[in-house]
Enzyme design. Structure first.
Site, PDB file in Angstrom:
ATOM      1  N   LYS A 193      -2.112  -1.646  -3.859  1.00 41.04           N
ATOM      2  CA  LYS A 193      -2.917  -0.420  -3.885  1.00 41.04           C
ATOM      3  C   LYS A 193      -1.991   0.788  -3.987  1.00 41.04           C
ATOM      4  O   LYS A 193      -1.032   0.859  -3.219  1.00 41.04           O
ATOM      5  CB  LYS A 193      -3.745  -0.346  -2.591  1.00 41.04           C
ATOM      6  N   LYS A 216       0.852  -1.190   0.000  1.00 45.19           N
ATOM      7  CA  LYS A 216       0.000   0.000   0.000  1.00 45.19           C
ATOM      8  C   LYS A 216       0.886   1.238   0.000  1.00 45.19           C
ATOM      9  O   LYS A 216       1.594   1.516   0.964  1.00 45.19           O
ATOM     10  CB  LYS A 216      -0.921  -0.005   1.217  1.00 45.19           C
TER      11      LYS A 216
END
Length: 324
Positions: free
Chosen positions: A249, A196
């Site tokens: 992500k 992330k």
């Protein structure tokens, strides 16, 4: 003229039927995970100003939403809570009557076959907007793990099928796996936000979830967008600690990372097509600058082609309709 020998690749592009026959990457409604933002109150369906077509909805409106999602063939939702009250420890994340816990029970009652993925983080619930316990302006790693475990266990008790920790604390998968096992939830998988990045593409989400940090940023725990090898180290750690699925992500600016993780690990891989990616396309489509359907389907195909098995995307309902 002498015969020239060359490859005729266009033979396989001559007609739509032939192109479909040899197509390498296929999208299915089952690939899509739809995010839901759940708010307190009644009869609330608040369109998110920076995400046209996306809404915050109250618990009493979940029935219609879940019926629509089910009819479209989407098999999974990921829940984000937007509580009325917040505190420094994010208590609303792990209490039994928290907003995500209540939403989970409703979804499982309405559609037992629908997979409920619980986003396991504290930022929506803390008054400072960070993903853990803050002391002297710094997010404390190990103290935050204790609260994240409590959150995961409470979500599992409420009926969540999958726990998706998104906080990026060191050791969060190991701590949550241990906590779930000790609470009797050995069968509940962890879909880890393993990779992330600290991305500017999250801006609209912070409006949707009311989760913007009240000071500083999240660069001390989310990853530097410039780093590639670090992504593999993060994913390796999470796999060793017990992750069942991995998330990368954002998606579009990180297709290379999706491919790297796909090449390195055999676990199911999820790409999060984030709010900023959604809003850029929506804005262009509303201005008539792009063909929304064509560009969205091309985008989702590219994410799957890069190696993702599943996609969390705000376009899930639109894409499912187009696939029908």
């Amino acid at each position: 003229m002498d015969q020239i020998h060359f490859k005729r690749h266009r033979r396989l592009r001559k007609s739509a039927s032939l192109r479909a026959m040899v197509r390498e990457t296929h999208l299915h409604a089952e690939d899509l995970i739809y995010p839901l933002f759940i708010v307190e109150g009644e009869n609330k369906r608040n369109e998110i100003s920076s995400m046209p077509g996306a809404f915050q909805i109250s618990l009493d409106l979940l029935k219609d939403e879940i019926e629509e999602i089910t009819e479209l063939g989407i098999k999974a939702v990921i829940l984000f809570g937007v509580p009325d009250e917040k505190d420094k420890c994010g208590t609303g994340a792990y209490i039994d009557d928290g907003i995500v816990q209540k939403a989970t029970r409703i979804v499982k009652e309405l559609a037992p076959e629908m997979l409920v993925i619980a986003d396991t983080c504290l930022c929506e619930y803390t008054d400072h907007g960070h993903c853990g316990v803050v002391e002297d302006g710094y997010v404390q790693n190990d103290r935050s793990l204790e609260l994240l475990v409590k959150t995961a266990v409470s979500q599992a008790k409420a009926g969540a099928d999958i726990i998706a920790p998104s906080n990026m604390m060191d050791g969060f998968v190991a701590a949550i796996r241990k906590g779930l096992d000790e609470a009797g939830f050995e069968e509940i998988p962890i879909m880890s936000y393993a990779v992330k990045y600290s991305s500017a593409f999250y801006g609209p989400f912070r409006e949707a979830a009311n989760s913007a940090p009240q000071f500083g940023d999240r660069k001390t725990y989310q990853m530097d967008p410039a780093n590639r090898m670090e992504a593999l180290r993060e994913a390796q750690s999470d796999m060793e600690e017990g992750a069942d699925m991995l998330i990368v992500k954002p998606a579009l600016s990180y297709l290379d990372i999706i491919r790297d993780v796909r090449n390195e690990f055999n676990a199911p891989l999820v790409a999060y097509n984030v709010s900023g990616e959604y809003s850029l396309i929506k804005a262009a489509a509303l201005n008539g600058w792009v063909d929304e359907k064509a560009i969205v389907m091309e985008m989702l195909t590219s994410i799957k082609r890069a190696g993702a098995d599943m996609m969390i995307t705000y376009f899930a309902k639109d894409a499912a309709r187009w696939l029908k």
